[in-house]
Design an enzyme around this catalytic site. Structure first.
Site, PDB file in Angstrom:
ATOM      1  N   SER A  65     -32.772  82.070 -13.966  1.00 16.01           N
ATOM      2  CA  SER A  65     -33.213  82.242 -15.352  1.00 16.01           C
ATOM      3  C   SER A  65     -32.073  81.915 -16.314  1.00 16.01           C
ATOM      4  O   SER A  65     -30.899  82.024 -15.963  1.00 16.01           O
ATOM      5  CB  SER A  65     -33.654  83.687 -15.593  1.00 16.01           C
TER       6      SER A  65
HETATM    7  N1  SAH Z   1     -33.750  86.702 -10.573  1.00 21.97           N
HETATM    8  C1  SAH Z   1     -33.512  85.351 -10.147  1.00 21.97           C
HETATM    9  C2  SAH Z   1     -34.525  84.406 -10.773  1.00 21.97           C
HETATM   10  C3  SAH Z   1     -35.298  83.756  -9.720  1.00 21.97           C
HETATM   11  S1  SAH Z   1     -36.752  82.868 -10.170  1.00 21.97           S
HETATM   12  C4  SAH Z   1     -32.098  84.903 -10.408  1.00 21.97           C
HETATM   13  O1  SAH Z   1     -31.342  85.663 -11.034  1.00 21.97           O
HETATM   14  O2  SAH Z   1     -31.695  83.814  -9.967  1.00 21.97           O
HETATM   15  C5  SAH Z   1     -37.993  83.899  -9.457  1.00 21.97           C
HETATM   16  C6  SAH Z   1     -37.879  84.187  -7.986  1.00 21.97           C
HETATM   17  O3  SAH Z   1     -38.984  85.010  -7.639  1.00 21.97           O
HETATM   18  C7  SAH Z   1     -37.942  82.976  -7.076  1.00 21.97           C
HETATM   19  O4  SAH Z   1     -36.819  82.952  -6.256  1.00 21.97           O
HETATM   20  C8  SAH Z   1     -39.228  83.189  -6.266  1.00 21.97           C
HETATM   21  O5  SAH Z   1     -39.129  82.720  -4.928  1.00 21.97           O
HETATM   22  C9  SAH Z   1     -39.348  84.697  -6.314  1.00 21.97           C
HETATM   23  N2  SAH Z   1     -40.686  85.246  -6.073  1.00 21.97           N
HETATM   24  C10 SAH Z   1     -41.876  84.786  -6.536  1.00 21.97           C
HETATM   25  N3  SAH Z   1     -42.881  85.569  -6.096  1.00 21.97           N
HETATM   26  C11 SAH Z   1     -42.303  86.553  -5.328  1.00 21.97           C
HETATM   27  C12 SAH Z   1     -42.824  87.649  -4.585  1.00 21.97           C
HETATM   28  N4  SAH Z   1     -44.136  87.919  -4.486  1.00 21.97           N
HETATM   29  N5  SAH Z   1     -41.941  88.433  -3.932  1.00 21.97           N
HETATM   30  C13 SAH Z   1     -40.598  88.187  -3.983  1.00 21.97           C
HETATM   31  N6  SAH Z   1     -40.065  87.160  -4.663  1.00 21.97           N
HETATM   32  C14 SAH Z   1     -40.905  86.350  -5.327  1.00 21.97           C
END
Ligand code: SAH
Length: 219
Positions: A65
């Protein structure tokens, strides 16, 4: 991994000034972000842009993000140090590190094995060994570690995930972008209201990758 050089530290101070100018006032958030080498969470080709306020692609078609969004969500939790937080969507691990640096006790779940492995190794290497990282489906939460004082979802949910609401402490707070996963979502802060209802606050418009069901199948 590129060490944390004076150049990076200087760029981080500029990023903090930018976040302040965009309305982030929470010093605990800003200090936490000021300590974390965001460049370590990015592919090396993006490293020189690590302290600009932009999102970047990470493995498995996901994104880290943009710093403003990380700061906004971290601030929105509004909980005291020592509070127990569950993050859904570990991704690069950056948001989890911010929460840890803010003094929260952090649990985080990721459904993409490649990202789970990457962030596990990186957070270990950076010394964030207290963060509890799990591979699994965030829609299910972590019932065996519930209740949580805060749950932070870093992916776009089509609607409020009911299993996660059930894992909130009585005065707990859920921060989640909800809405059309193809376009924009509303950042909601949800807490328990009277008579078993829920109170929603709308904190504004954001854009996230979708929250998907089940763990990703290996490619
Ligand atoms: N917080 C992260 C942002 C990642 S983007 C950072 O600081 O880099 C969102 C993430 O959510 C992705 O890696 C995606 O694989 C994950 N995601 C999506 N649906 C999910 C679920 N049901 N359970 C766990 N992770 C999930």
């Amino acid at each position: 991994m590129t060490p944390d050089l004076p150049r990076h530290q200087g760029q981080r101070q500029q990023l903090l000034a930018l976040l302040r100018s965009k309305g982030i006032k929470n010093e605990r958030v800003l200090e936490a972000m000021g300590r974390i080498p965001r460049h370590a969470f990015l592919e090396s080709s993006f490293e020189e842009f690590a302290y600009q306020d932009i999102a970047f692609p990470i493995a498995a078609g996901q994104t880290i993000s943009q710093p403003y969004t990380v700061a906004f969500q971290s601030d929105a939790l509004g909980l005291a140090e020592g509070a127990k937080i569950l993050e859904i969507g570990t991704g690069s691990g950056y948001q989890a590190a911010v929460l840890e640096e803010m003094g929260y006790r952090v649990y985080t779940i990721e459904r993409q094995k490649a990202l789970f492995d990457f962030s596990k190794r990186l957070l270990d290497e950076l010394g964030y060994r207290r963060i509890q990282q799990k591979f699994g489906d965030g829609y299910k939460g972590l019932p065996s570690f519930a209740p949580f004082d805060g749950i932070l979802i870093t992916a776009a949910a089509p609607e409020l995930p009911q299993d996660l609401l059930a894992q909130l402490a009585s005065d707990g707070v859920l921060v989640v972008p909800v809405g059309d996963v193809e376009s924009e979502q509303r950042m909601l802060r949800v807490r328990r209201g009277p008579d078993a209802g829920w109170i929603h606050e709308d904190l504004g418009s954001f854009r996230f990758v979708p929250m998907l069901k089940d763990v990703a199948t290996q490619r």
